[in-house]
Design an enzyme around this catalytic site. Structure first.
Site, PDB file in Angstrom:
ATOM      1  N   SER A 261      14.852  41.026  59.801  1.00  0.00           N
ATOM      2  CA  SER A 261      15.651  39.992  58.833  1.00  0.00           C
ATOM      3  C   SER A 261      14.788  40.014  57.638  1.00  0.00           C
ATOM      4  CB  SER A 261      15.313  38.453  59.728  1.00  0.00           C
ATOM      5  OG  SER A 261      16.417  37.582  59.080  1.00  0.00           O
TER       6      SER A 261
ATOM      7  N   ASP B 282      21.547  39.910  62.753  1.00  0.00           N
ATOM      8  CA  ASP B 282      20.029  39.626  62.463  1.00  0.00           C
ATOM      9  C   ASP B 282      19.362  40.179  63.691  1.00  0.00           C
ATOM     10  OD1 ASP B 282      17.599  38.287  62.600  1.00  0.00           O
ATOM     11  OD2 ASP B 282      18.336  37.198  60.794  1.00  0.00           O
TER      12      ASP B 282
END
Length: 296
Positions: A38, A152
């Site tokens: 991320s 993610d």
């Protein structure tokens, strides 16, 4: 002996990575390889490219007024925000097309929803890989790559220790941004500025009920965005605990960020400083670890 650092996810909390890396660099500690999940992937790429000071300058000047530009509101069919700014920011700072052109081993972690598995990028388009790694489900649109629907990396690997081991790291330092949780219950009148920003967007882009917090006395003041953020953080916290039991990093740096929300990008300066101070305290332990590892 090869050293590596695994940079975890956490939205705006990830600005702490900047402070951590700068403090360690100031102490003369550099890493042979990096893995990021991320926002950890974003900061990691900039670090490997040697452009960290530029990212710090940019992050320190973000304000609440910059959020529409940062997030890119969309019609909420696949996500509330596009996340396209991520690719533009990377292109402006790093000027590198492919991961393998960065100059040292670098891994980006995302998750393929179709196969329910971790996808680790060590080559290929840098901007697209990081965009995928930062696509928080429900908030950002997934990145579609052929038959893969990428979201993610924190969904399955919040702190990418395994990815770093895969690169060949002998000594692993992990930066965990989600080790502390703030209380769920809060005062609606003291609601984070981001919630009010989202509510203002609702009138233009979404249904008001999508993001409105419950303001009735005695009840938890949480919006849809709050709930998504909190649920994600709780799941990632537990995943990290399990992963660390199976593959313990040699050192964990965990800046105290419980009061920082995922979208508190306007607090960049203070978040960076928290990371810097935490890393400075960890320097003696890290030096001792590296000395012992080299003597083996």
């Amino acid at each position: 002996m090869k050293t590596g650092i695994a940079l975890g996810g956490g939205g705006a909390k990830g600005f702490a990575h900047i402070g951590v890396l700068e403090a360690l660099g100031h102490a003369g500690i550099e890493f042979d390889m990096v893995a990021g999940t991320s926002i950890g992937a974003l900061v990691g790429a900039v670090y490997v490219a040697g452009k960290l000071p530029e990212l710090e300058r940019i992050s320190r000047r973000y304000g609440m007024k910059d959020l529409p530009f940062l997030l890119g509101p969309t019609w909420p069919r696949k996500g509330l925000f596009s996340g396209n700014y991520i690719e533009r920011l990377l292109d402006d700072i790093v000027h590198v097309e492919n991961i393998e052109d960065l100059g040292k081993p670098f891994a980006v972690v995302a998750v393929d929803l179709n196969k329910a598995e971790v996808v680790t990028f060590t080559s290929g388009n840098l901007c697209q890989a990081i965009h995928a790694s930062m696509s928080i489900p429900g908030l950002f649109k997934p990145v579609v790559d052929g038959g893969r629907v990428l979201v993610d990396g924190g969904v399955l690997e919040p702190v990418p220790v395994s990815a770093l081991r895969g690169l060949g790291a002998d000594v692993v330092v992990a930066v965990d941004l989600l080790s502390n949780l703030s209380p769920v219950i809060g005062d609606a009148k003291a609601r984070p500025a981001f919630v009010d920003y989202i509510r203002s967007l609702a009138g233009k882009f979404y249904m008001e009920g999508l993001t409105a917090a419950n303001d009735r006395e005695g009840e938890t003041a949480m919006s849809l965005v709050d709930i998504i953020q909190r649920s994600s953080i709780v799941a990632q916290r537990k995943l990290t605990e399990y992963h660390f039991r199976d593959d313990q990093p040699d050192l964990v740096i965990d800046p105290p960020l419980s009061d920082i929300k995922v979208f508190d990008f306007h607090r960049g300066g203070s978040i960076i400083e928290t990371g810097r101070q935490t890393a400075e305290k960890a320097v003696p332990r890290l030096r001792d670890l590296l000395t012992k590892s080299r003597s083996r």
